[in-house]
Design an enzyme around this catalytic site. Structure first.
Site, short mmCIF file in Angstrom:
data_model
loop_
_atom_site.label_atom_id
_atom_site.label_comp_id
_atom_site.label_asym_id
_atom_site.label_seq_id
_atom_site.Cartn_x
_atom_site.Cartn_y
_atom_site.Cartn_z
N TYR A 30 -3.71 -11.93 3.97
CA TYR A 30 -3.44 -12.77 2.81
C TYR A 30 -4.44 -12.47 1.70
O TYR A 30 -5.05 -13.34 1.11
CB TYR A 30 -3.50 -14.25 3.21
CG TYR A 30 -2.81 -15.18 2.22
CD1 TYR A 30 -1.44 -15.18 2.09
CD2 TYR A 30 -3.57 -16.04 1.42
CE1 TYR A 30 -0.81 -16.03 1.19
CE2 TYR A 30 -2.95 -16.90 0.52
CZ TYR A 30 -1.58 -16.89 0.40
OH TYR A 30 -0.95 -17.73 -0.50
N GLY A 31 -4.61 -11.15 1.44
CA GLY A 31 -5.38 -10.74 0.28
C GLY A 31 -4.47 -10.72 -0.93
O GLY A 31 -3.50 -11.47 -1.00
N HIS A 113 1.07 0.80 1.64
CA HIS A 113 0.34 2.02 1.31
C HIS A 113 0.43 2.92 2.53
O HIS A 113 0.26 2.46 3.66
CB HIS A 113 -1.12 1.68 0.97
CG HIS A 113 -1.96 2.85 0.53
ND1 HIS A 113 -1.44 3.94 -0.15
CD2 HIS A 113 -3.29 3.10 0.68
CE1 HIS A 113 -2.42 4.79 -0.41
NE2 HIS A 113 -3.55 4.30 0.09
#
Length: 344
Positions: A30-31, A113
């Site tokens: 939860y960045g 990513h």
């Protein structure tokens, strides 16, 4: 005449939303991206939980937004789609310990990513789908654009596709976080990873930050006010980049004065010259052969002492102190901030 390759842009009209609405999604982390993607998924009607330590600070932030939190192991066993959005340097360890033992055939393992897949730090089972949905912007912007009924453009890629519908699932996920409003482009894990790292290092973050600091230092060392130097080298950067973003270099040059444009066309190449490009090629080579990935992971996994020292040095630069003071006086910056560290 310039001949460009064909480019397919997927929009909401091209997406089968049921490919995501009938699946349970576990967002691990939860960045910035975890915050943006999970809240957008929830608001798009998806069944989503956050995989975290339930007693951690991030879990409290997620719960404050009305999101359900599970520990990572339970979230993986519950979900059809597991989206890994924790930092690159800890993904492999968390994957081996908390995700891999609970994966089952036909699940969708997702990334934003391609770093750990491309450099083979994570090697998933052959019977698990491996896909990527990579917004081309920070997670906070993914969220703020969605809330404005807009979206951030997004890349998708498929690495493994045992169930045969991974591309459709990736498109549906991208649409659910708002990218179908802006545009979705298909790529590969290799292309996304290597171009993303290069862009960050040579232009967007490394190149831009170093250019701003060097310009600021040059003016201050010549005796000019640090406040004037800040406006010229930092504040106005956003104004110029906004013009580029909307209409390319040509619209930017159309908008500025003839004096500025002549200076751009004649002085820019003196700064960014053959030697600069030679160093860019060296940086790209270090990305392609995996040496940057290994250097980065070794640094972070050994405690990150040099990383923290460089970070602290950057935060203590005069341009940061000047900027903090000036921004505190700008009323238009205080309202509707994209980043609120206490909330996201």
């Amino acid at each position: 005449m310039v001949v460009l390759p064909e480019l397919k842009i997927y929009l909401d009209k091209d997406i089968d939303k049921n490919k995501i609405l009938d699946k349970k999604i576990a967002v691990i982390g939860y960045g910035s991206q975890g915050y943006g993607q999970s809240n957008n998924l929830r608001d798009s009607g998806c069944d989503v939980v956050i995989g975290l330590r339930p007693d951690g600070k991030s879990a409290q932030k997620a719960k404050a937004e009305g999101l359900k939190v599970m520990n990572i192991e339970d979230a993986v066993q519950w979900a059809d789609i597991v989206q890994i959005l924790i930092p690159d340097e800890i993904q492999a360890k968390v994957y081996e310990e908390k995700i891999k033992p609970y994966l089952i055939a036909g699940q969708y393992l997702m990334f934003s990513h391609g770093f750990n897949i491309h450099f083979k730090k994570i090697v998933p089972p052959a019977d698990v789908n491996v896909i990527m949905v990579a917004p081309k912007g920070p997670g906070h912007t993914v969220r703020s654009e969605y809330q404005e009924n807009k979206g951030v453009p997004c890349l998708i890629a498929v690495y493994q596709d045992p169930t045969g519908d991974s591309k459709q699932v990736a498109l549906a996920y991208a649409g659910a976080i708002g990218a179908g409003r802006a545009g979705i482009i298909e790529t590969t894990f290799r292309e996304e990873t290597e171009t993303d790292l290069f862009g960050e290092q040579a232009v967007l973050c490394g190149g831009c930050s170093a250019l701003i600091q060097a310009g600021f230092e040059t003016l201050v060392e010549a005796g000019y006010s640090p406040y004037m130097a800040y406006f010229e080298c930092m504040h106005e950067m956003k104004l110029i980049v906004d013009l580029m973003n909307q209409g390319g270099l040509s619209d930017m040059r159309y908008s500025i004065s003839n004096t500025a444009e002549y200076g751009d066309l004649t002085r820019g190449p003196r700064l960014i010259n053959a030697e600069t490009k030679k160093e860019m090629k060296k940086i790209l080579s270090e990305i392609q052969d995996g040496s940057f990935a290994n250097e980065f992971l070794n640094e972070l996994n050994s405690g990150g002492k040099r990383f923290r020292e460089l970070e602290a040095k950057g935060e203590d630069h005069l341009v940061e102190h000047v900027g903090k003071k000036l921004r505190s006086l700008f009323s238009w910056i205080k309202d509707n901030k994209i980043i609120d560290r206490d909330k996201n």
